[in-house]
Write an enzyme that holds these catalytic residues in place. Sequence first.
Site, PDB file in Angstrom:
ATOM      1  N   ARG A 104       0.850  -1.194   0.000  1.00 10.14           N
ATOM      2  CA  ARG A 104       0.000   0.000   0.000  1.00 10.14           C
ATOM      3  C   ARG A 104       0.888   1.246   0.000  1.00 10.14           C
ATOM      4  NH1 ARG A 104      -5.340   1.352   3.056  1.00 10.14           N
ATOM      5  NH2 ARG A 104      -5.545  -0.887   3.184  1.00 10.14           N
ATOM      6  N   THR A 108      -0.773   7.628  -1.232  1.00  8.92           N
ATOM      7  CA  THR A 108      -2.083   7.514  -1.917  1.00  8.92           C
ATOM      8  C   THR A 108      -2.972   6.467  -1.246  1.00  8.92           C
ATOM      9  OG1 THR A 108      -1.327   5.768  -3.399  1.00  8.92           O
ATOM     10  CG2 THR A 108      -0.975   8.047  -4.136  1.00  8.92           C
ATOM     11  N   ASP A 200      -5.025 -10.347  11.931  1.00  8.03           N
ATOM     12  CA  ASP A 200      -4.179 -10.231  10.739  1.00  8.03           C
ATOM     13  C   ASP A 200      -3.827 -11.636  10.250  1.00  8.03           C
ATOM     14  OD1 ASP A 200      -1.900  -7.971   9.507  1.00  8.03           O
ATOM     15  OD2 ASP A 200      -1.642 -10.119   9.142  1.00  8.03           O
ATOM     16  N   ASP A 203       0.007 -12.370   9.796  1.00  7.26           N
ATOM     17  CA  ASP A 203       0.709 -12.535  11.071  1.00  7.26           C
ATOM     18  C   ASP A 203       0.351 -13.858  11.729  1.00  7.26           C
ATOM     19  OD1 ASP A 203       2.115 -10.190  10.954  1.00  7.26           O
ATOM     20  OD2 ASP A 203       0.708  -9.039  12.177  1.00  7.26           O
TER      21      ASP A 203
HETATM   22  N1  URA Z   1      -6.283  -8.223   6.460  1.00 11.85           N
HETATM   23  C1  URA Z   1      -6.234  -9.081   7.493  1.00 11.85           C
HETATM   24  O1  URA Z   1      -5.351  -9.910   7.585  1.00 11.85           O
HETATM   25  N2  URA Z   1      -7.192  -8.989   8.439  1.00 11.85           N
HETATM   26  C2  URA Z   1      -8.196  -8.098   8.392  1.00 11.85           C
HETATM   27  O2  URA Z   1      -9.054  -8.087   9.282  1.00 11.85           O
HETATM   28  C3  URA Z   1      -8.234  -7.197   7.299  1.00 11.85           C
HETATM   29  C4  URA Z   1      -7.263  -7.278   6.346  1.00 11.85           C
END
Ligand code: URA
Length: 209
Positions: A104, A108, A200, A203
């Site tokens: 990302r 922007t 995530d 992760d």
């Molecule tokens: N990406 C993720 O890994 N978890 C989310 O909740 C949103 C985007």
Amino acid sequence: MGKVYVFDHPLIQHKLTYIRDKSTGTKEFRELVDEVATLMAFEITRDLPLKEIEVETPVQMATSKVLAGKKLGIVPILRAGIGMVDGILKLIPAAKVGHIGLYRDPETLQPVEYYLKLPSDVQEREFIVVDPMLATGGSAIEAVNSLKKRGATKIRFMCIIAAPEGVEAFQSVHPDVDLYIAALDEKLNEHGYIVPGLGDAGDRLFGTK
Ligand code: URA
């Protein structure tokens, strides 16, 4: 408008609950994502065309069905998408695997492609783009843009959890691409996480944080 298929198979839903559970550790999380990907691959391949061939059984000759040789490609979005690839390949081992990396742009906030490697015969393949989470939809939209730019015409998108905001954004840009999901959650929170979601995905898959 593209369709949204929610795979509500009891095994998928059961495993998804443990994927969501924050007390599920990395090893089990990875195994569950792998298993859910396999089960989702089973569902997504329901409409693959078949052809009949002759086969000799121990008893006599028989006419029986095999896949008609449709060429498939799986494209995980780096990095969390990688967690779904092996599970899909268990069922469709002949599929080729492309990779797309997006980051990302901090100014922007738009996803920018930093890595792309696809099978050489893009035009002839049907692609399944995979990422466990469809949150804002930004990465999914850009990944499909990249595939279309290289000549792909048949694309599906498969994720484990989607947010309504992501589904809407994705469908507004790619109405020709159907979505295959295990759960449609409530919303995105102010940090861009899906609620209730699973945290995530990258992760949790790779034990980083
Ligand atoms: N990406 C993720 O890994 N978890 C989310 O909740 C949103 C985007």
